[in-house]
Motif scaffolding. Structure first.
Motif, PDB file in Angstrom:
ATOM      1  N   ASN A   1      -1.880   1.170   5.536  1.00 20.29           N
ATOM      2  CA  ASN A   1      -1.639   0.252   4.424  1.00 20.29           C
ATOM      3  C   ASN A   1      -1.144   1.061   3.234  1.00 20.29           C
ATOM      4  O   ASN A   1      -1.586   2.179   3.003  1.00 20.29           O
TER       5      ASN A   1
ATOM      6  N   ASP B   1      -0.795  -7.172   3.980  1.00 19.83           N
ATOM      7  CA  ASP B   1      -1.106  -6.902   5.380  1.00 19.83           C
ATOM      8  C   ASP B   1      -0.031  -6.089   6.091  1.00 19.83           C
ATOM      9  O   ASP B   1      -0.132  -5.807   7.277  1.00 19.83           O
ATOM     10  N   GLN B   2       1.025  -5.737   5.362  1.00 17.66           N
ATOM     11  CA  GLN B   2       2.087  -4.961   5.997  1.00 17.66           C
ATOM     12  C   GLN B   2       1.754  -3.473   5.967  1.00 17.66           C
ATOM     13  O   GLN B   2       0.988  -3.013   5.139  1.00 17.66           O
ATOM     14  N   GLN B   3       2.385  -2.751   6.888  1.00 15.66           N
ATOM     15  CA  GLN B   3       2.059  -1.333   6.994  1.00 15.66           C
ATOM     16  C   GLN B   3       3.230  -0.442   6.623  1.00 15.66           C
ATOM     17  O   GLN B   3       4.397  -0.804   6.796  1.00 15.66           O
TER      18      GLN B   3
END
Lengths: 240, 240
Positions: free
Chosen positions: A110, A124-126
């Motif tokens: 994260n 929630d994106q990486q």
DNA sequence: AAAGTGAATTGGTATAGACAACTATAATTA
DNA sequence: TAATTATAGTTGTCTATACCAATTCACTTT
């Protein structure tokens, strides 16, 4: 050779035909093309149509027209400067050095608040963080850290090549690359950089940061490179 | 507006007329030009002639054509950055800073062997060496030294402006500017630089060297700039 | 041998017209 | 009202022709 029923314009077909003969060395630098009149006659098209094809290639720098003499094939273009900007590999090759790369860190996590904001990422994106040591003839030249949103680029192998990555993005994901921006600043080496680059803390380094945007303006990659000041000199060629 | 008896081609006159209306903001970015047919009719020329004029400007990036819609004025080119490369003054203005310049050294003498060779000068020709302190909001930003062959540029005032100098060379002397090249490297301040820039010896500085060539490949000017590493960051915008 | 002349060849400019492909808008139809 | 269809206006492509300007080359003259 020319298909007048094709949906492709005739001038375009001629243009690509000429380009093909140049690429395949059937016509070499210095050669004179058939004169526009002969060209037009032999393909049974108007001279103006031939001119349209040739004009394109003249603008691209493949051909040169000379009044009263003819149209000639030029030497291959000097270089596409601005693309060269993005590639350490090509840059080194041009200098006659053998480019190398050594993975130092490969992380997917994260994003910190700073990067989440800069790259306009959802919670929630990486974020990929890939740190590579750039070598020229096996000697460390730069420490390069690349940040990319996984949502945009998908699964990444460890030996990413920007060249093909850009292609994948455009061809398979339908993303359109926009402008880029690159900054140059002078700084002094910190501990980590000094360790990797085999120099002393406080030695001069060239700090290059690159930001590449998509067409809609979102930042797509952020790259920070620290170059050895004593070994590396960055060159920009300016056409005009 | 259009002189059909002029030795200048009609399409060229139209082209420059359009360029003029854009430069003078009579036509602004986003505006649609008169359609090609109307244009042709109102100047009593062929539509193809109008197209030739417009095509040039489309290639230059001033206009954009859209099939079925019209021809529109584009935003000023991004590539102008490459020109902006040459101008400290414009660069500072864009950052909202007040650019200044202070003459430090103005010398006209026979060149050293090194410069005579680099600039391909004859023994009896003289070399300008102009050293200026570049200021932003009255604060020293860089120490810039310019070398030029007097044979090529003629008599120089002390407050040279590259912009107009280039124009004079092309318009009055018939010289044609070719490509340029700029290198970036990181270094440490030496005594003279530290004194002028108000920093310590050994502080990081950004070293920018610019070489501008004429069309025939002869080096026309050599400029060496030493920028304060803590205050100055150089930015390149890359279109595409 | 050198200089000049003129014809042929080349790209440069310009015309007038035709149809195709695309876009936006107005008119028509379901 | 909503969808469809004409219609007018735009750039894109292509033709056929004409003359201009620069270069080349064979030929003639000096």
């Amino acid at each position: 050779m020319i298909d007048k029923t094709s949906p492709l314009p005739i001038y375009y077909q001629i243009q690509e035909m000429i380009r093909g003969k140049i690429d395949s060395n059937e016509w070499e630098p210095g050669d004179m093309l058939p004169s526009e009149r002969i060209f037009a006659e032999s393909y049974d098209v108007s001279r103006m149509t031939v001119r349209q094809a040739v004009t394109e290639l003249v603008n691209e720098g493949l051909l040169r027209r000379e009044k009263g003499k003819g149209t000639f094939v030029l030497e291959p273009k000097i270089e596409q400067t601005l693309q060269g900007l993005t590639s350490f590999t090509e840059d080194m090759r041009k200098r006659g050095l053998k480019p190398g790369s050594k993975l130092v860190k490969y992380n997917l996590d994260n994003p910190s608040l700073k990067f989440a904001e800069m790259l306009q990422m959802q919670g929630d994106q990486q974020l990929y963080e890939i740190k590579r040591l750039r070598l020229a003839d096996e000697v460390p030249m730069a420490l390069e850290t690349t940040y990319m949103n996984k949502e945009l680029v998908g699964e990444l192998p460890e030996d990413i090549e920007n060249h093909s990555l850009y292609y994948i993005l455009e061809a398979e994901k339908g993303l359109k690359l926009g402008n880029g921006e690159q900054t140059f600043e002078s700084s002094l080496a910190r501990q980590e950089e000094a360790d990797y680059l085999d120099i002393q803390v406080g030695d001069p380094v060239l700090l290059i940061k690159r930001m590449t945007y998509l067409e809609d303006g979102t930042l797509f990659e952020y790259v920070k490179s620290v170059y050895r000041g004593d070994r590396y000199k960055f060159t920009i060629k300016m056409p005009r």
